[in-house]
Design a protein around this motif. Sequence first.
Motif, short mmCIF file in Angstrom:
data_model
loop_
_atom_site.label_atom_id
_atom_site.label_comp_id
_atom_site.label_asym_id
_atom_site.label_seq_id
_atom_site.Cartn_x
_atom_site.Cartn_y
_atom_site.Cartn_z
N LYS A 289 0.83 -1.21 0.00
CA LYS A 289 0.00 0.00 0.00
C LYS A 289 0.87 1.26 0.00
N LEU A 290 1.92 1.24 0.80
CA LEU A 290 2.83 2.40 0.83
C LEU A 290 3.47 2.62 -0.54
N MET A 291 3.73 1.52 -1.26
CA MET A 291 4.38 1.62 -2.56
C MET A 291 3.39 1.93 -3.68
N ALA A 293 0.87 -0.01 -4.66
CA ALA A 293 0.42 -1.22 -5.36
C ALA A 293 -0.85 -1.73 -4.70
N ALA A 294 -1.69 -2.38 -5.47
CA ALA A 294 -2.95 -2.90 -4.93
C ALA A 294 -2.70 -3.99 -3.91
N THR A 295 -1.73 -4.85 -4.20
CA THR A 295 -1.41 -5.97 -3.31
C THR A 295 0.09 -6.25 -3.38
N HIS A 296 0.56 -7.11 -2.47
CA HIS A 296 1.96 -7.52 -2.51
C HIS A 296 2.25 -8.25 -3.82
N ALA A 297 1.30 -9.07 -4.29
CA ALA A 297 1.51 -9.79 -5.55
C ALA A 297 1.65 -8.82 -6.71
N ASP A 298 0.82 -7.78 -6.74
CA ASP A 298 0.94 -6.76 -7.80
C ASP A 298 2.30 -6.09 -7.74
N PHE A 299 2.76 -5.78 -6.54
CA PHE A 299 4.06 -5.12 -6.38
C PHE A 299 5.18 -6.02 -6.88
N VAL A 300 5.16 -7.28 -6.49
CA VAL A 300 6.23 -8.21 -6.87
C VAL A 300 6.23 -8.45 -8.38
N LEU A 301 5.07 -8.71 -8.95
CA LEU A 301 5.03 -9.11 -10.36
C LEU A 301 5.21 -7.96 -11.33
N SER A 302 5.10 -6.74 -10.85
CA SER A 302 5.34 -5.61 -11.75
C SER A 302 6.79 -5.60 -12.24
N ASP A 303 7.66 -6.33 -11.55
CA ASP A 303 9.07 -6.41 -11.94
C ASP A 303 9.43 -7.81 -12.45
N ALA A 304 8.43 -8.54 -12.97
CA ALA A 304 8.65 -9.90 -13.44
C ALA A 304 8.17 -10.02 -14.88
N MET A 305 8.47 -11.15 -15.51
CA MET A 305 8.00 -11.37 -16.88
C MET A 305 6.48 -11.39 -16.94
N ALA A 306 5.84 -12.00 -15.93
CA ALA A 306 4.38 -12.13 -15.93
C ALA A 306 3.68 -10.77 -15.87
N LYS A 307 4.30 -9.81 -15.19
CA LYS A 307 3.80 -8.43 -15.04
C LYS A 307 2.61 -8.30 -14.08
N THR A 308 1.63 -9.22 -14.14
CA THR A 308 0.46 -9.09 -13.28
C THR A 308 0.09 -10.44 -12.65
N PRO A 309 -0.53 -10.42 -11.47
CA PRO A 309 -1.02 -11.67 -10.87
C PRO A 309 -2.02 -12.39 -11.79
N ALA A 310 -2.81 -11.63 -12.52
CA ALA A 310 -3.80 -12.24 -13.41
C ALA A 310 -3.13 -13.09 -14.47
N ALA A 311 -2.03 -12.60 -15.03
CA ALA A 311 -1.31 -13.37 -16.06
C ALA A 311 -0.73 -14.66 -15.47
#
Length: 692
Positions: A289-291, A293-311
């Motif tokens: 929330k401080l960063m 991002a909607a969730t921790h998963a959103d925060f983490v995956l924004s820097d991954a190949m998948a980009k989003t938890p949905a993907a």
Amino acid sequence: MGISPSSVAGSTPARAEQSANPLIGAWNTPDGVPPYDRIKPEHYEPAFDLAISAAREQNQRIANDPAAPTFENTIEAMERSGRELSRVASTFFTVASADATAANQAVQKAIAPKLARLSNETMLNQALFQRVDALYSKRAELGLNAEQARLLEQTHKRFVRAGAALSADARTRVAAINEEMANLGVQFGQKLLADQKANDVFLSAAEVEGLPADQTSAAAAAATAAGQAGQYLFPATRSAAEPFLTAAPNRAAREKIWRAFSFRGDNANANNTSAEIKRLVELRIERAKLMGAATHADFVLSDAMAKTPAAAMDLLMGVYTPALVRANEELADIQALAAKDGITDVQPWDWRYYAEQVRSQRFALDEAQVKQYMPLDGIVEAMFETTQKLFGLTAHERTDIPVYADGVRVFEIREADGRKVGLFYADWFARPTKRPGAWMNSIRVPNGLLGETPIVVNNQNITPPAAGERALISLDEAQTLFHEFGHGLHGMLSKAYFPSLSGTAVARDFVEFPSQVYEHWITEPTILQAHARNAAGEPMPKAMLESLLNAQTFNQGFSTIQQLSSAILDMRLHQLTELPADFDAGKWETEQLRELGVPEQIGMRHRLPHFSHIFDGGYSASYYAYTWAEAMDADGFDAFKETGNVFDPELAAKLRREVYEVGNTRDPAESYKAFRGRMPSADALLRNRGLK
């Protein structure tokens, strides 16, 4: 860079004590390896303190440089700073995981908050961030080459993701969260190891009747070493539990072993990990929330190949659905066979035993007989031959290198022309002080900036054989051996110039591709024919080999559901936006598995109470990465099959050049496409698991 005298405070006796510390100063060892033969636990914390102080001063000099920021005096200078700390840290954390004695655990507990504090000071330092940000804002005008531009981009991203762009109050809170999470991760890991040890199971001769000789002899030796001669000791580790559950006719004994293994961290004792889990998830939610991002998963995956938890979830569920159909078919087969033994309520401790009987009938396979042709030493030879055939690399054992524990072996990896690539430490056997699982880490990463050559470590938890006997392993353990060495090759072969872009420092959902694609070669017939041999040196019979290969997709419903249920719960847990005050990880886990329709007889590969990947291993909201990478590795190995030669030299050279050597010098999707020509779909993954 050595530690400057100005960073060393204290009296002359203190300096004398420092000079006696083998971690401080030059290491006069072969190849500059850690002097493990002289290091004692009490040396680590003083060495950390000095190195942290030096890193702090180096970072402050960069931040306070009166000259206008340039790539050289800011970004490259940051790459050069903290090298003493990197050296001490990699030396210690190699041991902290592999030999977690009480003394080493005490060191880890003491230094975790110090390291978190330094990281916060560095990444939230506004003067330092302003220099980085100024360079980033005019990056197109700096005339940087591709790798320099990538380093600037990644450095800026690390600062932003650490919270450097937040308000002062938010930065203070993020720093506190990071420090608390570092401490909680250590607590989780130490509790899990303690509970694993507390869950050792001693069985009687009657309870182990019918087990293969290699299991009983190793268990008898372990019990004797533990002061319980005449009994049989089975530690609560995967390498001990799964072979037992596969082979033991005694159902009550199977239940004991299954419960000991499955309930690590979930017992009503001081090692229960539920409090750490709850607090870690709460902190991750707050930080996200401080960063923004909607969730921790959103925060983490924004820097991954998948980009989003949905993907990520789309892929997971696309594999989960057909796997569940297959798993229920497998359950029906198991229930029919168990019914012949009067068992009408198949339980989790029954699955592997009856699945093995189904496999034996369907493919004429006996796991105990197969293992007679799978000696560890032979599979290691197979691994090195594979590396030579693919990349021209050879392995040469070194006996002059100091190691941190008995049984650790060291190999020098060389190019075909004899040039040294680096050193490979192999720590394959279980010990009571080793954390569960298998992993690779680097003691030193290759890079051109500092002219350093690599040192990588592989860890596994193979049950040690009784004295004088061969270590026999399963095909699954052999695949793990290849998997971890794939990580090792990724760490050793990097051609990156800058240390922080070297080797395995890539996105979580790409880092598993180089390791998982390498696994495929263990089941190549030519490799097994050459190295799968029994004690008399006879090769695995052709009929057994054919059956073993034909059975590769057997029980894939079970194994896929086990893995994916862990990945799905990891993703769901880290998509929560708040936790109720009475949140209980065990109850939540049960509810989620019921909703997913996971058969109780299967369950999760990693239950939350002992899921060290996500609570003590950097894989939070990222366990899906194994499945994501499998889509690439299955498709990538298809490329070799399409050539008609799985050792095709031209394609192997391309795999090395475009994947193993590039590190994080470019976007991972570009690396995969440079190798394969396109991105993969899930089709190859489903075919690889026999689900399509």
